[in-house]
Every structure is written in structure tokens, then in C-alpha cells.
Write a protein that holds these residues in place. Structure first.
Motif, PDB file in Angstrom:
ATOM      1  N   ASN A 263      -7.177   4.330  -5.849  1.00  0.00           N
ATOM      2  CA  ASN A 263      -8.279   3.486  -6.337  1.00  0.00           C
ATOM      3  C   ASN A 263      -7.870   2.828  -7.647  1.00  0.00           C
ATOM      4  O   ASN A 263      -7.554   3.512  -8.626  1.00  0.00           O
ATOM      5  N   LEU A 264      -7.855   1.495  -7.644  1.00  0.00           N
ATOM      6  CA  LEU A 264      -7.424   0.730  -8.812  1.00  0.00           C
ATOM      7  C   LEU A 264      -8.654   0.305  -9.616  1.00  0.00           C
ATOM      8  O   LEU A 264      -9.029  -0.868  -9.658  1.00  0.00           O
ATOM      9  N   ASP A 265      -9.271   1.259 -10.262  1.00  0.00           N
ATOM     10  CA  ASP A 265     -10.534   0.997 -10.955  1.00  0.00           C
ATOM     11  C   ASP A 265     -10.343   0.237 -12.264  1.00  0.00           C
ATOM     12  O   ASP A 265     -11.189  -0.576 -12.640  1.00  0.00           O
TER      13      ASP A 265
ATOM     14  N   HIS B   3      -4.819   1.530 -14.154  1.00  0.00           N
ATOM     15  CA  HIS B   3      -4.364   1.684 -12.774  1.00  0.00           C
ATOM     16  C   HIS B   3      -3.516   0.514 -12.277  1.00  0.00           C
ATOM     17  O   HIS B   3      -2.742   0.669 -11.338  1.00  0.00           O
TER      18      HIS B   3
ATOM     19  N   LYS C 149      -8.156  -2.353 -14.253  1.00  0.00           N
ATOM     20  CA  LYS C 149      -7.114  -3.382 -14.193  1.00  0.00           C
ATOM     21  C   LYS C 149      -7.155  -4.217 -15.463  1.00  0.00           C
ATOM     22  O   LYS C 149      -8.227  -4.559 -15.958  1.00  0.00           O
TER      23      LYS C 149
ATOM     24  N   THR D 140      -4.900  -1.035  -0.825  1.00  0.00           N
ATOM     25  CA  THR D 140      -5.195   0.398  -0.917  1.00  0.00           C
ATOM     26  C   THR D 140      -6.201   0.825   0.143  1.00  0.00           C
ATOM     27  O   THR D 140      -6.136   1.936   0.665  1.00  0.00           O
ATOM     28  N   ARG D 141      -7.130  -0.072   0.484  1.00  0.00           N
ATOM     29  CA  ARG D 141      -8.128   0.251   1.497  1.00  0.00           C
ATOM     30  C   ARG D 141      -7.506   0.183   2.896  1.00  0.00           C
ATOM     31  O   ARG D 141      -7.925   0.910   3.806  1.00  0.00           O
TER      32      ARG D 141
ATOM     33  N   ASP E 108      -5.476  -4.641  -4.519  1.00  0.00           N
ATOM     34  CA  ASP E 108      -6.637  -3.755  -4.380  1.00  0.00           C
ATOM     35  C   ASP E 108      -6.986  -3.557  -2.900  1.00  0.00           C
ATOM     36  O   ASP E 108      -7.241  -2.441  -2.432  1.00  0.00           O
TER      37      ASP E 108
ATOM     38  N   MET F 104      -4.064  -9.368  -7.806  1.00  0.00           N
ATOM     39  CA  MET F 104      -4.721  -8.066  -7.988  1.00  0.00           C
ATOM     40  C   MET F 104      -5.745  -7.797  -6.897  1.00  0.00           C
ATOM     41  O   MET F 104      -5.906  -6.656  -6.454  1.00  0.00           O
ATOM     42  N   GLU F 105      -6.417  -8.850  -6.437  1.00  0.00           N
ATOM     43  CA  GLU F 105      -7.415  -8.665  -5.391  1.00  0.00           C
ATOM     44  C   GLU F 105      -6.755  -8.243  -4.077  1.00  0.00           C
ATOM     45  O   GLU F 105      -7.286  -7.415  -3.337  1.00  0.00           O
TER      46      GLU F 105
ATOM     47  N   SER G  83       0.826  -1.210   0.000  1.00  0.00           N
ATOM     48  CA  SER G  83       0.000   0.000   0.000  1.00  0.00           C
ATOM     49  C   SER G  83       0.859   1.259   0.000  1.00  0.00           C
ATOM     50  O   SER G  83       0.520   2.253  -0.670  1.00  0.00           O
TER      51      SER G  83
END
Length: 352
Positions: free
Chosen positions: A56-58, A170, A60, A334-335, A331, A327-328, A43
Motif C-alpha cells: 500500500n503506497l499511502d 512509500h 507519496k 499494487t492492486r 499505485d 504514481m497513479e 507490482s
């Protein structure tokens, strides 16, 4: 100046100040320091790449590079080379393993023809970047010319540019398809690790004991014949590499050029990443490793690159399957950074 050299000059380092700010926020979150392990550094690295805390990885996408290998003539693979082209059609039709896992991760998949020994229809929805129809058999001749090696890398950079021209990207994943490609990948890590082929060679698609002995002998023969120079990654790629491996190297470089984090898949994708980072060392700052492949040589590649894989699931498929699952997690990281509250934000003082 060549397109490749010009591209390398455009790579900018991630923002160190933002990276440190992210690390400070992680340290002050309302939980034990370091308790979320590898994802904390992921992160923070993403914060440095995007130059902000709330990433935000909108969008991919996984690019699966395909190419055939002349070394298959030596009997190093369980499957015939025709499977490479058949799998490209499978990617297009959405029936491949990576297609399913990428959809679960919210990522698109697109194949790229770097060197498949087949004439695809011009309107087939893939990246048409064929350098030549398959490599030469590196047991008897160089896999390709130096010019072709450079062209394959540049093709990967071009793909990223074409993606970005259509809209933001992203997170980029890299995957491979090429019957026989564990053989050149093993040869590459033998060059960079200095270890003998016998210590690095795995079973690929599932070859038996006799075939693995033959595979080791083929790699040893190719290395002795061509003497690839580890100080010149294009020399290594041209003598014992693969066209899709060159494309994968270019994807890593291209991602860095455009400031996009890139997650490489397993053994072959990491071979491409290794070549890419040898050509353009600054690209390493944008690279993430998805998983630890069951292929023996992969751990030595990760060590050479200084990367810690996110997953260890015994995968040895390729295609970008490991990248899709990672990727999951990326993602989710980031949160972790943006959404978990600090002690100050929840009104707890001096808890650490």
C-alpha cells in the motif's frame, strides 16, 4: 569514510524470493498470462522491495530539485535564469503543473534548493541545501568542484533521511527545475552513450534552429575541454553537470538506502538517476521510469539504465509532472498483484 560511501554500503537488495512469489501469483491469476503488461513487473518489483504481496503506497511525495546553470551565458535556453527562482516560489504556492498533477495522484510536492542563484528566505518551506549559487559555465570552466559535486549528491541523500525521520515514505518521485539544464543533461548522456551531441540534443524549452546549433557547439566544446571520465560519475557531474542533477542522483541513492521505490521524471531527473546508479549500482533495483520524454537523449538514458517507461505522452516539462502521473499507475499495480484472484481462488482448475 565519507557520508556518501557510508550510505552506499547500507543499500540492501530487494527480496528475490518475494519477487518470484509475486511473479508466480501473477502467472496464476484468472486472466491470460502477461495480459497486464508492464504493470505486472512493476507490482512484482514492489513486492520484492517491500517484502510482501499486499503493498500500500499511502505516503507519496515528489521532490523537485532546483539549480541554476552558468552555461546559460552561452544562449542555450529560451528563458532567463531568473525563472528558476520564480518557479520555486510557484511550487511553494501550489501553482505549478507538478502541484496540480501531484495532488491528483495523492502526492505531496516539496522543492529543494541545491544551487539557485538567489537567497531564499530561511523560513521558506523548501529543503535549503544550496551548495553554491549556480554552476560555472562548463563551456569555459568546470561546472563545479569535485567536492561540490559530492556535496550535492549527499544533499539528496540527506533529504530522504529527513523525510523518513518525519514518518514513512512509500513512493518517492523526483523532478527538476533549472533553466538551461537540458544542456548538461545532454552532455551527460553523450559521455555515457558515446554518441555525438548532435545526435542527442533537443530543443529544451523550445529554442529555434540557430540556438540548437549553438547548444550543440557548446556541449561539444565542454566535452572536449574537460574530457569527463565515465568511470568516475562524480568527475562527470563536477565537470559538465548541475547541482540539481547531483541532488537528483542523491535522491535515488537515498531512496535505495531507506528501501523506498523511486520514480524519476523525464530528461533531467533521469540524468540524475543515471549518475546516481553509476555511483551506487545497487540503487537501480529501486528505480522506476515514469515516461518517455520528447527530449531526444532521454531514450538513450533509459536504455543505459535498462528501464521501460510507463508512459509516452510527449511530455518535456520536467518538475516531476511525469512522475506524478506514473504514481497513479504504480499505485494501481499494487492492486493488480494483491486483489486479482488466482484461478485456484475462484475455483477454476488448470486454466493456464
Amino acid at each position: 569514510m565519507s557520508f556518501l560511501k557510508d550510505s552506499i554500503k547500507k543499500i540492501k537488495a530487494p527480496d528475490k524470493i518475494m519477487y518470484e512469489a509475486a511473479k508466480e501469483r501473477l502467472r496464476n491469476q484468472a486472466r491470460p498470462v502477461g495480459s497486464l503488461g508492464i504493470l505486472e513487473d512493476v507490482s512484482a518489483r514492489l513486492a520484492g522491495i517491500f517484502r510482501k504481496i499486499d503493498v500500500n503506497l499511502d505516503k507519496k511525495i515528489i521532490i523537485t530539485c532546483a539549480g541554476d546553470h552558468g552555461v546559460c551565458a552561452e544562449g542555450v535556453s529560451l528563458f532567463p535564469s531568473e525563472v528558476t527562482r520564480q518557479m520555486v516560489y510557484n511550487f511553494v504556492n501550489g501553482g505549478a503543473s507538478v502541484s496540480v498533477l501531484a495532488a491528483h495522484a495523492g502526492a505531496d510536492v516539496k522543492a529543494a534548493d541545491l544551487g539557485v542563484d538567489w537567497d531564499f528566505e530561511p523560513d521558506l518551506p523548501v529543503f535549503h541545501k544550496k551548495v553554491r549559487k549556480g554552476t560555472g559555465n562548463f563551456a569555459v570552466e568546470p561546472a563545479m568542484t569535485l567536492e561540490q559535486a559530492e556535496k550535492s549528491v549527499e544533499a539528496g541523500i540527506e533529504i530522504v533521511g529527513e523525510l523518513v525521520a518525519k514518518g514513512p515514505v512509500h513512493l518517492l518521485g523526483t523532478g527538476d527545475m533549472g533553466i538551461g539544464n537540458t544542456t548538461p543533461s545532454t552532455a551527460i548522456i553523450s559521455v555515457y552513450s558515446g554518441l555525438p551531441a548532435a545526435q542527442l540534443t533537443g530543443r529544451g524549452t523550445g529554442i529555434d534552429d540557430d540556438a540548437i546549433k549553438k547548444k550543440i557547439a557548446v556541449i561539444e566544446k565542454g566535452l572536449a575541454l574537460h574530457k569527463p571520465d565515465p568511470k568516475n560519475p562524480l568527475d562527470v557531474l563536477s565537470k559538465i553537470g548541475g547541482l540539481e542533477i547531483g541532488g537528483l542522483a542523491g535522491l535515488v541513492i537515498g531512496a535505495a538506502v531507506y528501501g523506498i521505490p523511486v520514480v524519476c521524471d523525464g530528461f533531467i531527473a533521469t540524468a540524475g538517476a543515471l549518475i546516481g546508479c553509476e555511483i551506487a549500482p545497487p540503487a537501480r533495483d529501486y528505480l522506476f521510469a515514469s515516461h518517455n520524454s520528447a527530449e531526444i537523449g532521454h531514450r538513450f538514458m533509459l536504455k543505459h539504465l535498462g528501464l521501460t517507461p510507463l508512459l509516452d505522452l510527449g511530455f518535456r516539462l520536467g518538475e516531476g509532472t511525469g512522475a506524478a502521473l506514473a504514481m497513479e499507475l504504480i499505485d494501481a499495480s499494487t492492486r493488480i498483484l494483491a486483489d486479482i484472484k488466482t484461478f485456484e481462488e475462484v475455483g477454476i482448475s488448470d486454466a493456464q
